[in-house]
Design a protein around this motif. Structure first.
Motif, PDB file in Angstrom:
ATOM      1  N   ASP A 195       2.879 -11.440  -2.802  1.00 29.01           N
ATOM      2  CA  ASP A 195       4.330 -11.446  -3.044  1.00 29.01           C
ATOM      3  C   ASP A 195       4.878 -10.031  -3.181  1.00 29.01           C
ATOM      4  N   PHE A 196       4.130  -9.171  -3.866  1.00 32.52           N
ATOM      5  CA  PHE A 196       4.578  -7.795  -4.069  1.00 32.52           C
ATOM      6  C   PHE A 196       4.614  -7.038  -2.745  1.00 32.52           C
ATOM      7  N   ALA A 197       3.595  -7.223  -1.928  1.00 29.40           N
ATOM      8  CA  ALA A 197       3.554  -6.559  -0.625  1.00 29.40           C
ATOM      9  C   ALA A 197       4.702  -7.041   0.258  1.00 29.40           C
ATOM     10  N   GLU A 198       5.023  -8.329   0.188  1.00 33.49           N
ATOM     11  CA  GLU A 198       6.132  -8.862   0.985  1.00 33.49           C
ATOM     12  C   GLU A 198       7.468  -8.294   0.514  1.00 33.49           C
ATOM     13  N   TRP A 199       7.643  -8.160  -0.805  1.00 33.57           N
ATOM     14  CA  TRP A 199       8.878  -7.583  -1.338  1.00 33.57           C
ATOM     15  C   TRP A 199       9.028  -6.126  -0.912  1.00 33.57           C
TER      16      TRP A 199
END
Length: 363
Positions: free
Chosen positions: A82-86
């Protein structure tokens, strides 16, 4: 390269770099070349994909975020996707609402990253970032791969002054020797106008201040290359172990030379800034206190804990992206938004500046 290769290939004069393969490295999503007094168009046109050379280039991409891949704990790995996508959405300017300006959008900071309750923004971000160091300031290990980032030098100076005030060690003050550089374009009249007292007040990025206040045990950063082979390069972070009148003894924090101690001498630095109509020399230790650092200066750093203090909006392409990608895990990042703060409400959004036209011809 064309001149050299001409001896083996007469067609080299019409080839970029004489036909030799040249590898360029960089990231168009990070901060672009700095153009003094340049507009958005000037900055974009200064990138390499706006050059005629780009027609001869083959694009190779790195697709893995190696900083996040280095997460060691199961907690860090759990929110990795999720962090990488954000991060990808922030870097591409794919999220947020357009502001009144033509170059920025407003994005919302995730709740788990945002520090909502605070009275003093500097204290709030410092308490998160340097919590272990504040409880045990004698342990230098708490300074490794930890820093507070901010958009401007003034905010960074405020952060460093606050952290210095927490240390009980004796403070030493070092003053620089400033003189106007002599050249054929400058005469004695110009030198007489710009007195040393005036030059002492000048503060610029990449140059140590006239007044340098230091304590044993505080982190510092080199502002000049001294010895690459020993790890003493521009951006190297160190800890002061001893203060002398003419030299400073410090040990390196991260890197292959970690723990090694070196002597740092005073150096004569010549400043050339488009905002200043003359050149001057400053003899001072080529360092700055680095509890906090500007987002621009943090490029290339890999940090386990990052505090981002936004007392001002970011103001150029890629600054927000650079700040949030210095950290190796989502749990290590905290942000305080203080630029539009009101007493009765918490601000959870900020600007993100992305020049989307710079991504042309990249895919």
């Amino acid at each position: 390269m064309r001149d050299i290769m001409h001896f083996s290939n007469r067609n080299s004069e019409s080839m970029p770099f004489g036909g030799k393969t040249i590898v360029f490295g960089g990231d168009f999503r990070q901060i672009l070349p700095v153009i003094p007094k340049g507009r958005r168009q000037d900055i974009v046109n200064a990138t390499i994909n706006a050059s005629y050379i780009w027609d001869h280039c083959q694009v190779l991409k790195l697709t893995k975020n190696m900083r996040l891949q280095a997460a060691h704990t199961s907690v860090d790995r759990a929110g990795l996707g999720d962090f990488a996508e954000w991060i990808l959405k922030v870097e591409d300017g794919a999220i947020g609402n357009k502001t009144d300006g033509l170059y920025a959008c407003t994005i919302k900071i995730p709740d788990d990253i945002l520090i909502r309750e605070w009275h003093d923004p500097i204290k709030a971000i410092v308490d998160h970032t340097y919590a272990e160091y504040i409880n045990d300031p004698s342990n230098d290990n708490h300074l490794e791969k930890v820093a507070v980032l901010a958009p401007t030098l003034q905010i960074v100076d405020d952060i460093n002054d606050y952290m210095m005030s927490l240390s009980s060690n004796d403070i030493e003050t070092f003053l620089s020797s400033d003189t106007v550089s002599k050249s054929k374009f400058q005469n004695d009249f110009i030198a007489s106008i710009h007195t040393p007292e005036f030059i002492n007040t000048i503060k610029c990025s990449g140059v140590p201040n006239h007044v340098l206040k230091l304590k044993v045990g505080i982190p510092i950063m080199l502002l000049r290359n001294i010895d690459h082979s020993a790890g003493l390069s521009n951006g190297t972070r160190m800890v002061v172990t001893k203060l002398g009148k003419r030299v400073i003894k410090a040990k390196i924090l991260p890197g292959t030379s970690m723990g090694q101690k070196f002597f740092i001498p005073r150096m004569t630095l010549t400043l050339s800034d488009h905002r200043i109509p003359f050149k001057f020399q400053r003899r001072q230790f080529p360092i700055m206190v680095s509890y906090g650092m500007t987002i621009n200066k943090s490029q290339g750093q890999s940090l386990s804990r990052v505090g981002l203090l936004l007392k001002n909006h970011v103001f150029c392409h890629g600054q927000l992206y650079v700040a949030i990608t210095r950290v190796t895990s989502r749990s290590g990042l905290k942000i305080v938004v203080a630029h539009d703060h009101k007493e009765d409400e918490c601000v959870d959004d900020t600007h993100n500046v992305v020049y989307k036209e710079v991504f042309r011809n990249v895919s």
